[in-house]
Scaffold this motif. Structure first.
Motif, PDB file in Angstrom:
ATOM      1  N   GLU A   1      17.109 -40.346  -2.605  1.00  0.00           N
ATOM      2  CA  GLU A   1      17.121 -40.080  -4.047  1.00  0.00           C
ATOM      3  C   GLU A   1      15.699 -40.068  -4.596  1.00  0.00           C
ATOM      4  O   GLU A   1      15.276 -39.132  -5.270  1.00  0.00           O
TER       5      GLU A   1
ATOM      6  N   ARG B   1      20.619 -29.904   0.614  1.00  0.00           N
ATOM      7  CA  ARG B   1      21.737 -29.954  -0.331  1.00  0.00           C
ATOM      8  C   ARG B   1      21.366 -29.483  -1.730  1.00  0.00           C
ATOM      9  O   ARG B   1      22.107 -28.711  -2.340  1.00  0.00           O
ATOM     10  N   PRO B   2      20.195 -29.920  -2.260  1.00  0.00           N
ATOM     11  CA  PRO B   2      19.843 -29.463  -3.604  1.00  0.00           C
ATOM     12  C   PRO B   2      19.773 -27.936  -3.702  1.00  0.00           C
ATOM     13  O   PRO B   2      19.865 -27.381  -4.786  1.00  0.00           O
ATOM     14  N   HIS B   3      19.607 -27.270  -2.549  1.00  0.00           N
ATOM     15  CA  HIS B   3      19.526 -25.802  -2.568  1.00  0.00           C
ATOM     16  C   HIS B   3      20.884 -25.158  -2.361  1.00  0.00           C
ATOM     17  O   HIS B   3      20.985 -23.933  -2.309  1.00  0.00           O
TER      18      HIS B   3
ATOM     19  N   TYR C   1      12.122 -33.469   0.629  1.00  0.00           N
ATOM     20  CA  TYR C   1      13.490 -33.283   1.103  1.00  0.00           C
ATOM     21  C   TYR C   1      13.769 -34.095   2.347  1.00  0.00           C
ATOM     22  O   TYR C   1      13.389 -33.705   3.440  1.00  0.00           O
TER      23      TYR C   1
ATOM     24  N   ARG D   1      13.653 -37.152  -3.389  1.00  0.00           N
ATOM     25  CA  ARG D   1      14.003 -35.895  -4.062  1.00  0.00           C
ATOM     26  C   ARG D   1      13.304 -35.793  -5.410  1.00  0.00           C
ATOM     27  O   ARG D   1      12.838 -34.722  -5.790  1.00  0.00           O
ATOM     28  N   LYS D   2      13.221 -36.914  -6.082  1.00  0.00           N
ATOM     29  CA  LYS D   2      12.542 -36.906  -7.381  1.00  0.00           C
ATOM     30  C   LYS D   2      11.084 -36.497  -7.214  1.00  0.00           C
ATOM     31  O   LYS D   2      10.495 -35.873  -8.087  1.00  0.00           O
TER      32      LYS D   2
END
Ligand SMILES: Cc1cc2nc3c(=O)[nH]c(=O)nc-3n(C[C@H](O)[C@H](O)[C@H](O)COP(=O)(O)OP(=O)(O)OC[C@H]3O[C@@H](n4cnc5c(N)ncnc54)[C@H](O)[C@@H]3O)c2cc1C
Ligand code: FES
Ligand code: FES
Lengths: 787, 283, 163
Positions: A450, A765-767, A458, A453-454
């Motif tokens: 987490e 995942r964020p993509h 990645y 990611r901030k």
């Protein structure tokens, strides 16, 4: 026990670290000639003519053979050792696999001519003078494309290039219905890409024929010299088996690629008989890329259905498996019985069905490569699991815990019967996974991820909880499934008059450390020092018979055969001891190297019994002299190693480059005889599995050219591509073999690949990226991140 | 893997080598470290009639301070450069690049002269030479001449070197005070040559960039100086945003290569990324 | 044409006539029967052929025998001294740094070279130094441990020698 369970240092090491190993290419025989095989630069072409006239005149040339010479001598082609029938019962297509082709080449590297000269330089020089007139034909390399109507044909008598089709599992309609009723279906299109085994020692074969005795000797880089002898004598050359000695001396890694009987072996034997001198052929790395059997190469559509609680309700798999241009020794077994049967995984999936089409293509033959079929099964299962978790917004660990088969030991609780023809021996899948999660500190990882990611970094984590089948096999079972050989093992134990022990095993060590592990077992069972045991393998003249080493079978099957012989020796020793100690045989027990009359201190030592057996002056009546037993062990079942692998990766968002930061592997390979050696096996397997996920893959272009047939183009994992591995074990003994071992050779390669790919998908995942084809090269990852 | 037959002569001095070259003409090839030539000969991609071994010529193997420049003998190995302390004050990229070539064994044998003569489009040194404004000193039967590195590399495995000429020295001018340099490389994972390599020398003067040199390799069919990037950097204070936009067209005007490791588009992108990384590291 | 060469190999002077195209590795393996040095590739990539030439590790498959005329060469056969294993050999045995053993001689020669220059390398320095050596068996994990073992052993024996 003095040795079992201890990390005894390897007895074989000394010769290797001092440069005194004896590999095939190190062997020089008096009068030895050298061969060079001229190979096809084209994937598919008709040969209009071969002109060897200039080459024959070149300096040092002794003889040049072409396919015509072989055909005229009436020699057969290279056979396959396994038959799989079409769904409709028709036998599979089994086209000829000539030693040297006559009219057509079917893959880049196909054998055209054999130049034999005084030196290897001269053989190579002469080969450049051979003129071959080719008429180029279209080629196909993808197994699914090959089955399409109108695809170029590899063999005229295999329509649509189909060798066979095949299915396994519950009736298709039942699986369709289960999926129909599913709350959620995860569907993936997967390519388990072709990889090149790349044992660092290239293949080599020396043929020697002695006219005076009529005996042939083949020195070869083989994982199973006896099988090579059987195939070569009975099926290819038609020469008497008892006149042929096959020696596989020190072998520099195999990973499957040295199981098979290759054309060059038969070629050297055939030619040495004609020329009357020994002949050596050593592969270049470039040749190895083109001619060592490759691994994997599946194109798969896989669907897994779940109920609303995340329980798996069904699995449907549709796979095209690439066999290459010819059928290699085990090729038909790999995508079928070594793959379809593992689709249960470690889950309680109630309905499973696989449909498979195996096709010929204009590519190098494909056969077993470390894991063989099981990595392909694990890959699709474990990719489905992590993807399903993502799609259902569940934690991938939670999804697994919901679906694990509960623990069973195979003794108190029965073995687990799968939907795909197997019965698992024993397993504790949940405990294994929990241990791995502990090691990675999962909860913490998610927090770290987490945070990262901030900061635009990645990180990803990926899981794989695999099972595999080793210790091939009950012969009757594999016979029913199409094997043309039995798959037992032979172990002979000879106690010498002085009490020293020679052990002859049909297994073959090419890195696995049998000379140590097997000796540990023997020394402990007899209660004698390890130094008193010598393990002999790899020579068909000293070892009675054997099926060789592959499929993580050596200790489970070969070790068990040795144990059987040990038991026979102890039993005979009971008789001799009873006689010497003047007691009844029932009162005699054997422990720690001596026979004792129960409840007394009367005993006789191992060496004394041995000597008595060979100097039987004062000897029990009706007992034969000598202390030497041979046993064939045919296992009752496969063994089922399993484990949990976790990968942690970081993806560089600017370049797409994946860095493997941590790799955790907890494996249950049953009892462990030598932890150091088992760890080493796991490490090596991991590197290969990780290599497949991130780096490796044979690339064929539209013309059937193998684009990356060298180390300048095919990425081998190097020391600085990998982290140190974090590994641990859970030991659930195998209930059906005397050592309780399951096998450790392939585990690393089977479990690791999907863990790494899952980790990269997690990072991405964020993509919103769910699925990418292996290897996950920087460009592939980066391109996906752009769209 | 066996090379085709050839004759072998070993030169003890530069003059001897030049005489041999003149004598054998076209059929001769220079052998320095052999780490480009021998692999090619083993694959029979290269079949010279005579090899002239210059590997033992002491007068070609040195790294010296020449006052306003560093002079490197053509026979200096990558490893010699890696371990030399002459590459400070804006020439750090020389050591960095040396350490990224091949592996220790390649670095022990491969030479700077051999690398630039071979002019592999994915080799590392050409980018560094270009960013250094280095001069290449060569000698042939027609005498000695000096070639600016921007004139030396003329294309895909091509240089301005004429038949019978030998590279003697590479002269690397010391950059102005306040310079820093860096070499950054995205490796082709199998061969470890450069898919993209970028050498940057940045001179800062009171918070802004007064001079920039950016050499690129691997991207196109030959190495080049990204003058558009240099111009865009000059006069700027080099915060990340400024550098990123200055490097946006690092592959502009080049015929960008494509292979199974990196397509044209991806290479172009990597050129931007690595130009930025090198410039950032040098500023 | 042939070339006359003289080399000192593992302390012994050897002379031979060789064809110019004779690769150093073939010279070692075929002319001198020093078969501990292996060939694993044809692109100078794998390091199975690594030996020490005048103290530096080098790929004997990418050199001509003619090039090493007058040099001092050490191969795996020359590592042990007076019957005592070299610390790197001990390290590979103690830490299970080898399986099939094919890459091992080249690996050890690279490691010896590394430790000569860097007696206390970090894990990442070791991995970097081994970038020109392929191993398909071990996953490199225990090779790293083997080099660390040897490094420690050499440092300790030097300390002892001083004390
Ligand atoms: C496995 C491997 C990995 C490699 N990785 C990299 C890498 O990552 N990056 C990289 O840049 N390079 C790499 N290289 C190439 C390496 O740097 C070579 O050493 C170098 O390119 C050539 O130098 P050499 O001295 O070996 O030249 P040689 O091979 O001896 O010669 C190369 C060419 O230059 C000519 N030549 C040599 N010296 C002179 C001279 N003084 N004057 C005129 N002509 C001359 C020769 O005739 C020949 O045509 C790698 C090589 C190998 C084998
Ligand atoms: S054999 Fe020399 S590097 Fe592979
Ligand atoms: S031990 Fe087999 S290749 Fe390294």
């Amino acid at each position: 026990m003095t040795y079992i369970g201890k990390s005894v240092k390897r007895v074989e090491d000394k010769r290797f670290i001092t440069g005194k190993g004896n590999y095939t290419d190190d062997i020089v025989l008096p009068g030895m000639l050298h061969a060079f095989i001229l190979r096809s630069p084209h994937a598919h072409a008709r040969i209009n003519s071969i002109d060897i006239s200039e080459a024959e005149k070149a300096e040092g040339v002794v003889k040049i053979y072409t396919g015509k010479d072989i055909a005229e001598s009436g020699v057969g082609g290279i056979p396959t050792g396994w038959q799989v029938n079409f769904k409709n019962g028709d036998t599979m297509k089994e086209p000829p696999h000539p030693i040297l082709v006559t009219d057509k080449v079917l893959h880049v590297g196909d054998n055209i001519a054999c130049v034999i000269a005084e030196t290897k330089q001269q053989a190579k020089d002469a080969s450049e003078l051979i003129e071959v007139d080719y008429e180029l034909l279209d080629a196909v390399s993808n197994p699914r494309d090959a089955a399409a109507d109108g695809a170029p044909l590899v063999h005229d008598d295999a329509p649509n290039n189909i060798c066979f089709d095949w299915e396994l599992g519950n009736p298709k309609e039942e699986v369709d219905a289960a999926l129909e009723g599913a709350h959620h279906i995860t569907k993936l299109e997967l390519r388990n890409q072709r990889v090149v085994p790349n044992a660092i020692e290239p293949r080599c074969a020396i043929g020697q024929y002695e006219d005076s005795t009529g005996k042939y000797t083949l020195y070869t880089t083989s994982q199973n010299p006896h099988l090579t002898r059987l195939l070569m004598t009975a099926f290819v050359l038609g020469i008497p088996e008892h006149k042929v000695r096959v020696v596989a001396p020190d072998v520099g890694g195999g990973f499957g690629s040295k199981i098979y009987h290759y054309a060059e072996e038969a070629m050297m034997i055939w030619a040495s008989q004609r020329i009357g001198r020994p002949i050596k052929w050593t592969s270049d790395r470039s040749e190895a890329f083109m001619t060592d059997a490759h691994g994997r190469d599946h194109v798969t559509t896989a669907e897994m259905g779940f109920d609303k609680d995340g329980k798996i309700v069904g699995l449907r798999v549709n796979t095209h498996a690439n066999l290459g241009a010819y059928l290699s020794t085990f090729a038909p077994a790999v995508p079928t019985w070594l793959h379809g049967t593992l689709l249960q995984g470690v889950y309680t999936t109630p309905k499973i069905h696989i449909d498979l089409v195996a096709t010929f293509t204009h590519t190098t033959p494909v056969d077993a490569y470390r894991g063989a079929g099981r990595p392909e099964a694990t890959y699709l299962l474990e990719r489905l699991m992590d993807t399903a978790a993502l799609e259902m917004d569940m934690d991938p660990t939670e999804l697994r815990f919901k679906n694990f088969i509960p623990a069973f030991d195979g003794v108190e609780q029965e073995g687990y019967t799968t939907q795909v023809a197997l019965q698992y021996d024993s397993g504790n899948y949940e405990t294994v996974f929990k241990r791995a999660l502990e090691m990675v500190d999962y909860d913490n990882f998610r927090k770290e991820q987490e945070e990262a990611r901030k900061n635009g970094k990645y990180l990803g984590i990926g899981f794989s909880t695999y099972i595999e089948a080793c210790g091939i096999a009950p012969s009757a079972v594999v016979g029913a499934l199409g094997a043309r050989a039995g798959l037992y093992e032979v172990g002979q134990v000879r106690v010498q008059p002085t009490g020293k022990v020679s052990v002859f095993t049909g297994a073959h060590s090419h890195g696995q450390g049998h000379e140590t592990t097997f000796a540990q077992v023997v020394a402990d069972r007899f209660g004698i020092p390890l130094e008193d045991v010598e393990i002999i393998h790899g020579d068909s003249d000293s070892v009675a018979f054997g099926m060789g080493t592959y499929g993580s079978r050596s200790l489970a099957v070969g070790g068990s055969a040795i144990v059987k012989s040990i038991d026979k020796i102890i039993e005979k020793g009971n008789k001799i001891a009873a006689h010497k100690l003047e007691a009844s045989e029932d009162d005699i027990e054997f422990a720690e190297g001596k026979w004792t009359v129960k409840g007394t201190d009367k005993s006789i030592g191992f060496g004394d019994v041995a000597l008595t057996a060979y100097v039987p002056h004062d000897y029990p009546e009706g007992v034969e002299p000598g202390l030497d037993f041979s046993s064939f062990y045919d296992p009752a079942n496969f063994t089922y190693p399993n484990g949990a692998h976790i990968a942690v990766v970081e993806v560089d968002k600017d370049t797409g480059k994946v860095t493997l930061k941590r790799f955790i592997a907890v494996d249950d390979v049953g009892n462990v005889i030598n932890p150091m050696i088992v760890d080493g096996q796991i490490h090596g397997g991991l590197a290969q599995g990780i290599g497949q996920a991130l780096h490796e893959g044979a690339i064929y272009d539209d013309f059937g050219q193998l684009v990356n047939a060298s180390y300048m183009d095919y990425t081998m994992p190097r020391a600085d591509d990998l982290p140190s591995f974090e590994i641990d074990r859970i030991e659930t003994p195998c209930p059906h073999n005397p050592l309780g071992v399951k096998g450790a050779g392939e585990a690393g390669a089977i479990g690791s690949t999907p863990a790494v790919v899952n980790a990269v998908m997690d990072a991405l995942r964020p993509h919103g990226i769910k699925n990418l084809e292996m290897p996950l090269t920087p460009e592939r990852v980066w391109q996906a991140m752009q769209s | 893997m066996i090379p085709a037959k050839f004759d072998y002569e070993r030169a003890g001095s530069v003059d001897e080598a030049l005489t041999m070259l003149a004598q054998h003409g076209d059929s001769a090839k220079i052998l320095a470290g052999g780490h480009s030539l021998i692999p090619a000969m083993k694959l029979r991609l290269n079949q010279p009639g005579v090899l002239i071994d210059i590997g033992r010529i002491k007068e070609l193997r040195y790294i010296k301070d020449g006052g306003d420049h560093v002079a490197i003998g053509a026979g200096a190995t990558h490893d010699d450069i890696l371990n030399s302390d002459h590459f400070g004050g804006g020439l750090e990229m020389w050591t960095e690049a040396a350490g990224m070539i091949g592996d220790p064994q390649v670095r022990h044998k491969g030479t700077l002269g051999g690398s630039i003569a071979h002019a592999d489009p994915a080799a590392d040194w050409p980018a560094v030479l270009l960013a250094s404004d280095a001069t290449i000193v060569v000698k042939g039967s027609g005498g000695q001449r000096e070639i600016a590195s921007s004139d030396f590399f003329t294309g895909f495995y091509m240089t301005d070197l004429q038949d019978g000429e030998l590279i003697l020295e590479i002269r690397v001018p010391k950059p102005p005070a306040g310079s820093k340099s860096s070499y950054q490389k995205f490796m082709q994972p199998a061969s470890r040559f450069a898919i993209v390599g970028c050498a940057a020398v940045i001179t800062m003067d009171g918070g802004s960039c007064s001079r920039a040199r950016v050499g690129m390799t691997g991207v196109a069919d030959g190495p080049y100086r990204a003058t558009n990037v240099e111009d865009a950097l000059t006069g700027k204070s080099l915060d990340e945003g400024a550098v990123e936009s200055a490097c946006a067209d690092a592959a502009e005007g080049q015929s960008v290569m494509s292979d199974h490791f990196a397509s044209e588009g991806y290479r172009e992108h990597l050129a931007r990324v690595y130009a930025k990384r090198a410039v950032m590291a040098a500023s | 044409m042939s070339v006359r060469i003289q080399v000192t190999i593992n302390g012994q002077s050897r002379e031979a006539e060789v064809e110019p195209r004779t690769l150093l590795v073939d010279f070692l393996r075929e002319h001198l029967q020093l078969t501990g040095t292996h060939v694993g590739c044809d692109t100078s990539s794998c390091g199975a052929c690594n030996i020490l030439i005048d103290g530096q590790s080098a790929k004997s498959c990418t050199m001509l025998a003619a090039q090493v005329d007058g040099s001092e060469i050490i191969t795996v056969e020359g590592l042990a001294q007076n019957g005592n294993l070299h610390p790197i050999q001990e390290g590979f045995k103690e830490e299970h740094g080898l399986q099939c053993g094919f890459c091992t001689p080249g690996m050890m020669m690279t490691a010896v070279d590394l430790l000569n220059h860097n007696p206390d390398p970090s894990e990442s320095e070791i991995r970097h130094a081994l970038e020109g050596n392929f191993c398909r068996c071990t996953g490199y994990h225990n090779i790293v441990r083997s080099v660390q073992y040897a490094a420690k052993k050499i440092r300790e024996s030097k300390k002892e020698a001083v004390a």
